[in-house]
Scaffold this active site. Structure first.
Site, PDB file in Angstrom:
ATOM      1  N   ASP A   1      63.338 170.011 102.364  1.00 14.51           N
ATOM      2  CA  ASP A   1      64.188 169.605 103.479  1.00 14.51           C
ATOM      3  C   ASP A   1      65.374 168.774 102.984  1.00 14.51           C
ATOM      4  O   ASP A   1      65.262 168.032 102.007  1.00 14.51           O
ATOM      5  CB  ASP A   1      63.361 168.770 104.466  1.00 14.51           C
ATOM      6  CG  ASP A   1      64.041 168.635 105.812  1.00 14.51           C
ATOM      7  OD1 ASP A   1      64.982 169.405 106.098  1.00 14.51           O
ATOM      8  OD2 ASP A   1      63.643 167.748 106.581  1.00 14.51           O
ATOM      9  N   GLY A   2      66.499 168.913 103.683  1.00 20.25           N
ATOM     10  CA  GLY A   2      67.641 168.059 103.414  1.00 20.25           C
ATOM     11  C   GLY A   2      68.853 168.764 102.833  1.00 20.25           C
ATOM     12  O   GLY A   2      69.864 168.107 102.544  1.00 20.25           O
TER      13      GLY A   2
ATOM     14  N   TRP B   1      72.464 166.964 102.896  1.00 25.19           N
ATOM     15  CA  TRP B   1      73.034 166.681 101.576  1.00 25.19           C
ATOM     16  C   TRP B   1      74.460 167.212 101.502  1.00 25.19           C
ATOM     17  O   TRP B   1      75.366 166.527 101.018  1.00 25.19           O
ATOM     18  CB  TRP B   1      72.160 167.335 100.509  1.00 25.19           C
ATOM     19  CG  TRP B   1      72.613 167.140  99.095  1.00 25.19           C
ATOM     20  CD1 TRP B   1      72.314 166.091  98.272  1.00 25.19           C
ATOM     21  CD2 TRP B   1      73.446 168.025  98.333  1.00 25.19           C
ATOM     22  NE1 TRP B   1      72.900 166.262  97.039  1.00 25.19           N
ATOM     23  CE2 TRP B   1      73.595 167.452  97.054  1.00 25.19           C
ATOM     24  CE3 TRP B   1      74.063 169.236  98.597  1.00 25.19           C
ATOM     25  CZ2 TRP B   1      74.353 168.049  96.043  1.00 25.19           C
ATOM     26  CZ3 TRP B   1      74.815 169.843  97.598  1.00 25.19           C
ATOM     27  CH2 TRP B   1      74.953 169.251  96.337  1.00 25.19           C
TER      28      TRP B   1
ATOM     29  N   HIS C   1      72.444 174.725 100.580  1.00 25.56           N
ATOM     30  CA  HIS C   1      71.400 175.717 100.283  1.00 25.56           C
ATOM     31  C   HIS C   1      71.549 176.251  98.860  1.00 25.56           C
ATOM     32  O   HIS C   1      70.555 176.494  98.173  1.00 25.56           O
ATOM     33  CB  HIS C   1      71.467 176.861 101.296  1.00 25.56           C
ATOM     34  CG  HIS C   1      71.133 176.436 102.703  1.00 25.56           C
ATOM     35  ND1 HIS C   1      70.024 175.671 102.997  1.00 25.56           N
ATOM     36  CD2 HIS C   1      71.756 176.679 103.887  1.00 25.56           C
ATOM     37  CE1 HIS C   1      69.979 175.452 104.307  1.00 25.56           C
ATOM     38  NE2 HIS C   1      71.025 176.053 104.859  1.00 25.56           N
TER      39      HIS C   1
ATOM     40  N   GLU D   1      61.100 179.805 113.052  1.00 19.37           N
ATOM     41  CA  GLU D   1      62.026 179.095 113.932  1.00 19.37           C
ATOM     42  C   GLU D   1      63.462 179.115 113.390  1.00 19.37           C
ATOM     43  O   GLU D   1      64.428 178.999 114.154  1.00 19.37           O
ATOM     44  CB  GLU D   1      61.568 177.648 114.125  1.00 19.37           C
ATOM     45  CG  GLU D   1      60.276 177.481 114.923  1.00 19.37           C
ATOM     46  CD  GLU D   1      59.023 177.731 114.102  1.00 19.37           C
ATOM     47  OE1 GLU D   1      57.937 177.833 114.696  1.00 19.37           O
ATOM     48  OE2 GLU D   1      59.134 177.836 112.854  1.00 19.37           O
ATOM     49  N   ASN D   2      63.607 179.269 112.061  1.00 22.09           N
ATOM     50  CA  ASN D   2      64.946 179.298 111.469  1.00 22.09           C
ATOM     51  C   ASN D   2      65.754 180.517 111.887  1.00 22.09           C
ATOM     52  O   ASN D   2      66.989 180.528 111.716  1.00 22.09           O
ATOM     53  CB  ASN D   2      64.859 179.260 109.939  1.00 22.09           C
ATOM     54  CG  ASN D   2      64.450 177.907 109.395  1.00 22.09           C
ATOM     55  OD1 ASN D   2      63.911 177.804 108.299  1.00 22.09           O
ATOM     56  ND2 ASN D   2      64.695 176.842 110.156  1.00 22.09           N
ATOM     57  N   TRP D   3      65.100 181.542 112.428  1.00 23.96           N
ATOM     58  CA  TRP D   3      65.848 182.701 112.927  1.00 23.96           C
ATOM     59  C   TRP D   3      66.770 182.295 114.074  1.00 23.96           C
ATOM     60  O   TRP D   3      67.703 183.035 114.421  1.00 23.96           O
ATOM     61  CB  TRP D   3      64.898 183.802 113.385  1.00 23.96           C
ATOM     62  CG  TRP D   3      64.197 184.531 112.280  1.00 23.96           C
ATOM     63  CD1 TRP D   3      62.865 184.476 111.966  1.00 23.96           C
ATOM     64  CD2 TRP D   3      64.781 185.428 111.325  1.00 23.96           C
ATOM     65  NE1 TRP D   3      62.589 185.275 110.877  1.00 23.96           N
ATOM     66  CE2 TRP D   3      63.750 185.877 110.474  1.00 23.96           C
ATOM     67  CE3 TRP D   3      66.084 185.902 111.102  1.00 23.96           C
ATOM     68  CZ2 TRP D   3      63.972 186.771 109.414  1.00 23.96           C
ATOM     69  CZ3 TRP D   3      66.311 186.792 110.055  1.00 23.96           C
ATOM     70  CH2 TRP D   3      65.264 187.215 109.223  1.00 23.96           C
TER      71      TRP D   3
ATOM     72  N   ARG E   1      56.930 164.842 109.256  1.00 18.60           N
ATOM     73  CA  ARG E   1      56.174 165.856 109.997  1.00 18.60           C
ATOM     74  C   ARG E   1      55.948 167.058 109.084  1.00 18.60           C
ATOM     75  O   ARG E   1      56.572 167.182 108.037  1.00 18.60           O
ATOM     76  CB  ARG E   1      56.917 166.281 111.267  1.00 18.60           C
ATOM     77  CG  ARG E   1      58.333 166.780 111.036  1.00 18.60           C
ATOM     78  CD  ARG E   1      58.986 167.249 112.330  1.00 18.60           C
ATOM     79  NE  ARG E   1      60.351 167.696 112.115  1.00 18.60           N
ATOM     80  CZ  ARG E   1      61.435 166.921 112.239  1.00 18.60           C
ATOM     81  NH1 ARG E   1      61.300 165.645 112.571  1.00 18.60           N
ATOM     82  NH2 ARG E   1      62.652 167.415 112.025  1.00 18.60           N
TER      83      ARG E   1
END
Length: 256
Positions: free
Chosen positions: A15-16, A20, A32, A62-64, A201
């Site tokens: 994550d991040g 970033w 990415h 969920e990224n879709w 989480r």
């Protein structure tokens, strides 16, 4: 760090990347791209340390829902990251968990090529969770079990016998039976789950499998996550006592 107590299986929520990039005034795609370099770096280090399984949360179901241009960029990065050098140089086998049917044909084909090409590697298995979520995985496992019950195929003989004599029994559905129908059935549950980026989480990731995993959260964004950060996470893991529901004294007695 005790090199005789390296986790067999490490799972990471990377994550991040976006934050970033934003901190540097760059588009999310830039983050990415930097994250891919971290994947190569951490994969190489895990193989060197003797980790047997490394599972990376790459793209969730969920990224879709993200903007189409970001999804397209992420799919392109998946393709560019599948270089032979990282796998063959480190003797790493490649596997994928997730809903591959939703992936573009080019991505799905390249993933399968890499899976086939690295199948004989034995040092470590790099597992990419792509188009994956844990609730999706568990739902698919239930569907598969129902399908097998209806078809009476690929089931243990004791269950087939019970079906023929009146139906499946509740006691036939064990934790082991469910685990065998999950996409992760080929590997042990994670010993250590790492999440970078400061969020606290697990985001629908390996919910069944991390029931007794040690959790490690850090504020470092994934592109900045270095070998030293990995070592800190492993050291934290090594300083904990894994009891699996037992008392401290029971564990100490077993370890004598």
């Amino acid at each position: 760090m005790n090199k005789n107590n390296i986790p067999e299986h490490i799972a990471i929520i990377m994550d991040g990347n976006g934050r970033w990039a934003a901190a540097q005034g760059k588009p999310r795609k830039y983050g990415h791209q930097a994250g891919v370099e971290t994947v190569r770096r951490i994969t190489t280090e895990c193989a060197r340390l003797g980790v047997k399984f490394l599972t990376l949360y790459t793209f969730s179901t969920e990224n879709w829902n993200r903007p189409a241009d970001e999804v397209s960029a992420l799919m392109g990065l998946v393709l560019s990251s599948l270089e032979d050098e990282i796998f063959m140089k480190n003797n790493v086998r490649f596997r994928v968990i997730g809903d591959m049917e939703r992936l573009p044909d080019e991505v799905r084909s390249r993933l399968q090529e890499t899976i086939d090409h690295t199948a004989g590697n034995t040092s470590m298995t790099l597992v990419v969770a792509l188009s994956y979520s844990s609730r999706w995985e568990i739902t698919q496992a239930v569907k598969q079990i129902v399908s097998e019950v209806n078809d009476m195929k690929e089931l243990p003989q004791n269950i087939i016998k019970n079906l023929r004599t009146g139906g499946i029994r509740a006691e036939d559905i064990t934790e082991e039976f469910v685990s065998q129908h999950l996409q992760t059935s080929f590997m042990p549950d994670p010993d250590l789950l790492i999440r970078t980026g400061g969020e606290l989480r697990v985001s629908n990731y390996l919910l069944w499998q991390i029931a007794y995993s040690e959790l490690y959260f850090c504020d470092t964004y994934w592109p900045d996550f270095m070998e030293e950060d990995l070592h800190k996470a492993i050291e934290s893991y090594q300083n904990r006592q894994r009891r699996f529901g037992k008392t401290e004294s029971q564990v100490e007695e077993e370890n004598k």
